[in-house]
Design a protein around this motif. Sequence first.
Motif, PDB file in Angstrom:
ATOM      1  N   SER A 254       4.150 -10.418   8.038  1.00 31.03           N
ATOM      2  CA  SER A 254       5.338 -10.714   8.992  1.00 31.03           C
ATOM      3  C   SER A 254       5.947  -9.698   9.486  1.00 31.03           C
ATOM      4  CB  SER A 254       6.165 -11.713   8.169  1.00 31.03           C
ATOM      5  OG  SER A 254       6.614 -11.010   7.219  1.00 31.03           O
ATOM      6  N   ASP A 255       6.050  -8.594   8.712  1.00 30.94           N
ATOM      7  CA  ASP A 255       6.737  -7.346   9.102  1.00 30.94           C
ATOM      8  C   ASP A 255       6.439  -6.079   8.285  1.00 30.94           C
ATOM      9  OD1 ASP A 255       7.940  -7.476   6.402  1.00 30.94           O
ATOM     10  OD2 ASP A 255       9.599  -8.933   7.282  1.00 30.94           O
ATOM     11  N   MET A 256       7.056  -4.872   8.421  1.00 31.61           N
ATOM     12  CA  MET A 256       6.673  -3.786   8.018  1.00 31.61           C
ATOM     13  C   MET A 256       6.933  -3.765   6.214  1.00 31.61           C
ATOM     14  SD  MET A 256       5.326  -1.457   9.948  1.00 31.61           S
ATOM     15  CE  MET A 256       5.320  -0.159   9.232  1.00 31.61           C
ATOM     16  N   SER A 257       7.741  -4.330   5.761  1.00 27.81           N
ATOM     17  CA  SER A 257       8.233  -4.353   4.487  1.00 27.81           C
ATOM     18  C   SER A 257       6.954  -5.337   3.704  1.00 27.81           C
ATOM     19  CB  SER A 257       9.388  -5.270   4.257  1.00 27.81           C
ATOM     20  OG  SER A 257      10.566  -4.352   4.478  1.00 27.81           O
ATOM     21  N   ALA A 258       6.396  -6.115   4.421  1.00 26.07           N
ATOM     22  CA  ALA A 258       5.507  -6.930   3.826  1.00 26.07           C
ATOM     23  C   ALA A 258       3.998  -6.263   3.958  1.00 26.07           C
ATOM     24  CB  ALA A 258       5.164  -8.214   4.663  1.00 26.07           C
ATOM     25  N   ARG A 259       3.864  -5.458   5.041  1.00 26.39           N
ATOM     26  CA  ARG A 259       2.616  -4.507   5.057  1.00 26.39           C
ATOM     27  C   ARG A 259       2.679  -3.402   4.011  1.00 26.39           C
ATOM     28  NH1 ARG A 259       0.849  -0.850  10.157  1.00 26.39           N
ATOM     29  NH2 ARG A 259       2.026   0.683   9.228  1.00 26.39           N
ATOM     30  N   LYS A 260       3.876  -2.869   3.783  1.00 28.12           N
ATOM     31  CA  LYS A 260       3.829  -1.759   2.753  1.00 28.12           C
ATOM     32  C   LYS A 260       3.540  -2.291   1.197  1.00 28.12           C
ATOM     33  CE  LYS A 260       8.015  -0.478   4.213  1.00 28.12           C
ATOM     34  NZ  LYS A 260       9.192   0.419   4.455  1.00 28.12           N
ATOM     35  N   GLN A 261       4.179  -3.588   0.947  1.00 30.99           N
ATOM     36  CA  GLN A 261       3.971  -4.117  -0.295  1.00 30.99           C
ATOM     37  C   GLN A 261       2.538  -4.442  -0.178  1.00 30.99           C
ATOM     38  OE1 GLN A 261       6.260  -5.000  -3.037  1.00 30.99           O
ATOM     39  NE2 GLN A 261       4.048  -5.009  -3.815  1.00 30.99           N
ATOM     40  N   ALA A 262       2.051  -5.115   0.492  1.00 29.09           N
ATOM     41  CA  ALA A 262       0.604  -5.262   0.835  1.00 29.09           C
ATOM     42  C   ALA A 262      -0.467  -4.279   0.213  1.00 29.09           C
ATOM     43  CB  ALA A 262       0.200  -6.290   1.974  1.00 29.09           C
ATOM     44  N   MET A 263      -0.063  -3.098   1.128  1.00 25.13           N
ATOM     45  CA  MET A 263      -0.762  -1.967   0.907  1.00 25.13           C
ATOM     46  C   MET A 263      -0.787  -1.451  -0.504  1.00 25.13           C
ATOM     47  SD  MET A 263      -0.572   0.061   4.709  1.00 25.13           S
ATOM     48  CE  MET A 263      -1.482   1.325   4.195  1.00 25.13           C
ATOM     49  N   LEU A 264       0.373  -1.183  -0.875  1.00 28.41           N
ATOM     50  CA  LEU A 264       0.385  -0.970  -2.515  1.00 28.41           C
ATOM     51  C   LEU A 264      -0.396  -1.642  -3.549  1.00 28.41           C
ATOM     52  CD1 LEU A 264       3.994   0.224  -2.584  1.00 28.41           C
ATOM     53  CD2 LEU A 264       2.155   1.690  -2.982  1.00 28.41           C
ATOM     54  N   THR A 265      -0.284  -3.066  -3.126  1.00 29.58           N
ATOM     55  CA  THR A 265      -0.978  -3.983  -3.930  1.00 29.58           C
ATOM     56  C   THR A 265      -2.331  -3.950  -3.988  1.00 29.58           C
ATOM     57  OG1 THR A 265       1.033  -5.467  -3.948  1.00 29.58           O
ATOM     58  CG2 THR A 265      -1.110  -6.430  -4.532  1.00 29.58           C
ATOM     59  N   ASP A 266      -2.836  -3.694  -2.691  1.00 28.61           N
ATOM     60  CA  ASP A 266      -4.198  -3.431  -2.395  1.00 28.61           C
ATOM     61  C   ASP A 266      -5.096  -2.246  -2.885  1.00 28.61           C
ATOM     62  OD1 ASP A 266      -6.694  -5.099  -1.389  1.00 28.61           O
ATOM     63  OD2 ASP A 266      -6.895  -3.310   0.129  1.00 28.61           O
ATOM     64  N   SER A 267      -4.194  -1.268  -3.371  1.00 26.26           N
ATOM     65  CA  SER A 267      -4.900  -0.007  -3.737  1.00 26.26           C
ATOM     66  C   SER A 267      -4.541   0.677  -4.913  1.00 26.26           C
ATOM     67  CB  SER A 267      -4.135   0.919  -2.456  1.00 26.26           C
ATOM     68  OG  SER A 267      -2.850   1.059  -2.497  1.00 26.26           O
ATOM     69  N   VAL A 268      -5.158   1.706  -5.052  1.00 32.69           N
ATOM     70  CA  VAL A 268      -5.217   2.327  -6.495  1.00 32.69           C
ATOM     71  C   VAL A 268      -4.472   3.932  -6.274  1.00 32.69           C
ATOM     72  CG1 VAL A 268      -6.824   1.001  -7.468  1.00 32.69           C
ATOM     73  CG2 VAL A 268      -7.464   3.292  -6.527  1.00 32.69           C
ATOM     74  N   ALA A 269      -4.469   4.197  -5.115  1.00 35.99           N
ATOM     75  CA  ALA A 269      -3.795   5.508  -4.781  1.00 35.99           C
ATOM     76  C   ALA A 269      -3.303   5.408  -3.409  1.00 35.99           C
ATOM     77  CB  ALA A 269      -4.679   6.691  -4.865  1.00 35.99           C
ATOM     78  N   ASN A 270      -2.371   6.437  -3.063  1.00 34.85           N
ATOM     79  CA  ASN A 270      -1.762   6.520  -1.497  1.00 34.85           C
ATOM     80  C   ASN A 270      -2.025   8.045  -1.178  1.00 34.85           C
ATOM     81  OD1 ASN A 270      -0.514   3.809  -2.222  1.00 34.85           O
ATOM     82  ND2 ASN A 270       0.709   5.098  -3.555  1.00 34.85           N
ATOM     83  N   ILE A 271      -2.500   8.127  -0.088  1.00 33.91           N
ATOM     84  CA  ILE A 271      -2.721   9.433   0.616  1.00 33.91           C
ATOM     85  C   ILE A 271      -2.215   9.302   2.020  1.00 33.91           C
ATOM     86  CG2 ILE A 271      -4.230  11.362   1.502  1.00 33.91           C
ATOM     87  CD1 ILE A 271      -6.531  10.370  -0.706  1.00 33.91           C
ATOM     88  N   ALA A 272      -1.489  10.490   2.291  1.00 35.97           N
ATOM     89  CA  ALA A 272      -0.931  10.778   3.521  1.00 35.97           C
ATOM     90  C   ALA A 272      -1.554  11.525   4.426  1.00 35.97           C
ATOM     91  CB  ALA A 272       0.633  11.008   3.466  1.00 35.97           C
ATOM     92  N   LEU A 273      -2.062  11.352   5.394  1.00 36.96           N
ATOM     93  CA  LEU A 273      -2.551  12.370   6.487  1.00 36.96           C
ATOM     94  C   LEU A 273      -1.360  12.784   7.102  1.00 36.96           C
ATOM     95  CD1 LEU A 273      -5.992  10.556   7.626  1.00 36.96           C
ATOM     96  CD2 LEU A 273      -5.730  12.734   6.950  1.00 36.96           C
TER      97      LEU A 273
END
Length: 208
Positions: free
Chosen positions: A85-104
């Motif tokens: 639905s929106d950016m907040s939902a996207r950010k939560q889904a990305m965190l839930t679906d991953s084990v680490a976060n990398i910023a290019l």
Amino acid sequence: MKNIAVYCGASTGNDEIYTLGAQKLGQWIVRNNYGLTYGGGRYGLMGVVANSVLSANGFVHGIITQELAGRELSHAKLSKLDIVSDMSARKQAMLTDSVANIALPGGPGTLEEISEAFSWTIIGDSKNPCVFYNINHYYDDLESFFDAMTKHGFMEKETRKTLLFSDSLTEIGQFIKSYTPPKLRNYNKYPPNFIYSIVSQLIINSLI
């Protein structure tokens, strides 16, 4: 499969080194038996890292908002695409679906997403390690700013150590494997015994 969440720009920047770095990251993800979770776009470094993983027969999970999908910005050849639905939902889904976060390298959106991910680890809502892939010294000034947060008392030293800035994928891989989330912050400035002694002394003084 465990996925790495990658945050990056919808632009490639003005130097080929950023595109090459995104390609290397995609290859590294597959080589280390990870999948990719990202914002689902087909342009900029987002498209580069996704295509790099796909070219190596890796798994790519795109998560894009309804608005961006409606503007035909989503990648058409992903392993999986979710529209939220929106950016907040996207950010939560990305965190839930991953084990680490990398910023290019990226712009304000990239910075906002990885910063929020790190802030969630600080308050205990996430256990994912956060990394700035510091291609071409892109994040040097930001690294200095995080050091300044620690210097001026707005971040604990041990917490600062749980955020990595590096241009080495080998170092990034080791950091992810050995990562321990920061301890929850103790907002009580004084230890309980100290407070107890002060209260006791005040009571005694009032009786004298």
